[in-house]
Write a protein that holds these residues in place. Structure first.
Motif, short mmCIF file in Angstrom:
data_model
loop_
_atom_site.label_atom_id
_atom_site.label_comp_id
_atom_site.label_asym_id
_atom_site.label_seq_id
_atom_site.Cartn_x
_atom_site.Cartn_y
_atom_site.Cartn_z
N ASN A 46 3.50 7.71 -6.64
CA ASN A 46 2.86 7.76 -5.33
C ASN A 46 2.78 6.40 -4.64
OD1 ASN A 46 1.00 6.55 -6.92
ND2 ASN A 46 -0.62 8.06 -6.61
N ARG A 47 3.42 5.39 -5.18
CA ARG A 47 3.30 4.06 -4.61
C ARG A 47 4.68 3.48 -4.31
NH1 ARG A 47 -0.71 0.17 -7.56
NH2 ARG A 47 -2.03 1.84 -6.81
N LEU A 48 5.01 3.37 -3.03
CA LEU A 48 6.27 2.76 -2.62
C LEU A 48 6.12 1.25 -2.72
CD1 LEU A 48 9.10 3.09 -1.25
CD2 LEU A 48 7.89 2.80 0.92
N VAL A 49 6.92 0.61 -3.57
CA VAL A 49 6.79 -0.83 -3.76
C VAL A 49 7.98 -1.62 -3.25
CG1 VAL A 49 5.16 -0.70 -5.68
CG2 VAL A 49 7.61 -0.62 -6.15
N TYR A 50 9.09 -0.93 -2.94
CA TYR A 50 10.28 -1.64 -2.48
C TYR A 50 11.18 -0.67 -1.73
CZ TYR A 50 14.61 -4.34 -2.62
OH TYR A 50 15.74 -5.02 -2.28
N ARG A 72 14.47 -2.65 -16.22
CA ARG A 72 13.15 -2.80 -15.62
C ARG A 72 12.92 -4.23 -15.13
NH1 ARG A 72 8.27 -0.24 -15.26
NH2 ARG A 72 6.55 -1.66 -14.91
N MET A 73 13.33 -5.21 -15.93
CA MET A 73 13.13 -6.61 -15.56
C MET A 73 13.89 -6.95 -14.28
SD MET A 73 11.45 -9.26 -16.37
CE MET A 73 10.93 -8.89 -18.01
N GLN A 74 15.10 -6.44 -14.13
CA GLN A 74 15.87 -6.70 -12.91
C GLN A 74 15.21 -6.05 -11.69
OE1 GLN A 74 19.53 -5.12 -14.57
NE2 GLN A 74 20.53 -7.11 -14.25
N LYS A 75 14.67 -4.86 -11.86
CA LYS A 75 13.97 -4.19 -10.75
C LYS A 75 12.71 -4.97 -10.37
CE LYS A 75 15.55 0.39 -12.13
NZ LYS A 75 15.16 1.66 -12.74
N ARG A 80 9.20 -8.38 -6.80
CA ARG A 80 8.23 -9.47 -6.72
C ARG A 80 8.37 -10.42 -5.52
NH1 ARG A 80 7.72 -9.55 -12.71
NH2 ARG A 80 5.73 -8.52 -13.05
N PRO A 81 9.58 -10.81 -5.12
CA PRO A 81 9.66 -11.72 -3.95
C PRO A 81 9.18 -11.09 -2.64
CG PRO A 81 11.70 -11.77 -5.20
CD PRO A 81 10.88 -10.66 -5.77
N VAL A 82 9.37 -9.79 -2.47
CA VAL A 82 8.99 -9.14 -1.21
C VAL A 82 7.63 -8.45 -1.28
CG1 VAL A 82 11.35 -8.82 -0.40
CG2 VAL A 82 10.30 -7.07 -1.80
N ASN A 83 7.16 -8.15 -2.49
CA ASN A 83 5.88 -7.45 -2.66
C ASN A 83 5.22 -7.95 -3.94
OD1 ASN A 83 3.77 -5.66 -2.54
ND2 ASN A 83 5.01 -3.82 -2.63
N PRO A 84 4.72 -9.19 -3.94
CA PRO A 84 4.19 -9.78 -5.18
C PRO A 84 2.96 -9.07 -5.75
CG PRO A 84 3.76 -11.21 -3.31
CD PRO A 84 4.63 -10.11 -2.82
#
Length: 121
Positions: A46-50, A72-75, A80-84
């Motif tokens: 339920n949470r759009l993060v990117y 997962r690490m690549q995602k 993180r840069p756009v939604n820390p």
């Protein structure tokens, strides 16, 4: 027609789901209406993060295939840069599209607001 490649997660950030669509708000509404489609109710997506907006269908499909193979690490490195803070981006999308955004919890509900009374001696 524009396409979106997006990453959606649950409240604990345990699962990262990659998807592609033409109408992002409609897709997010679908996730809300079908909470146990991909996982059980405890892991509700339920949470759009990117998300990325892509102009052509071919480019969007290539990008979707590429991001789907990421670990997962690549995602997380994409997010993180756009939604820390990993905040839900749905509210901003609704605001931009002109949809009514849910008001704050206390707005218009005087029964919940703490009562302040003057103390007289």
């Amino acid at each position: 027609m524009k396409r979106f490649v997006y990453i959606i997660t649950d409240r604990n950030r345990k699962n990262l789901h990659v998807g592609m669509c033409t109408d992002l708000l409609k897709t997010l509404k679908f996730y809300g209406e079908m909470p146990t489609l991909f996982f059980d109710s405890a892991q509700q997506l339920n949470r759009l993060v990117y998300f990325e907006e892509i102009n052509t269908e071919e480019q969007a499909m290539d990008r979707f295939k590429q991001v789907s193979t990421y670990t997962r690490m690549q995602k997380e490195k994409m997010i993180r840069p756009v939604n820390p803070d990993w905040v839900d981006l749905t509210i901003g999308l609704k605001h931009e599209s002109g949809q009514k955004v849910r008001p704050s919890v206390f707005a218009g509900r005087p029964s919940i607001m703490p009562a302040r009374r003057a103390v007289t001696f």
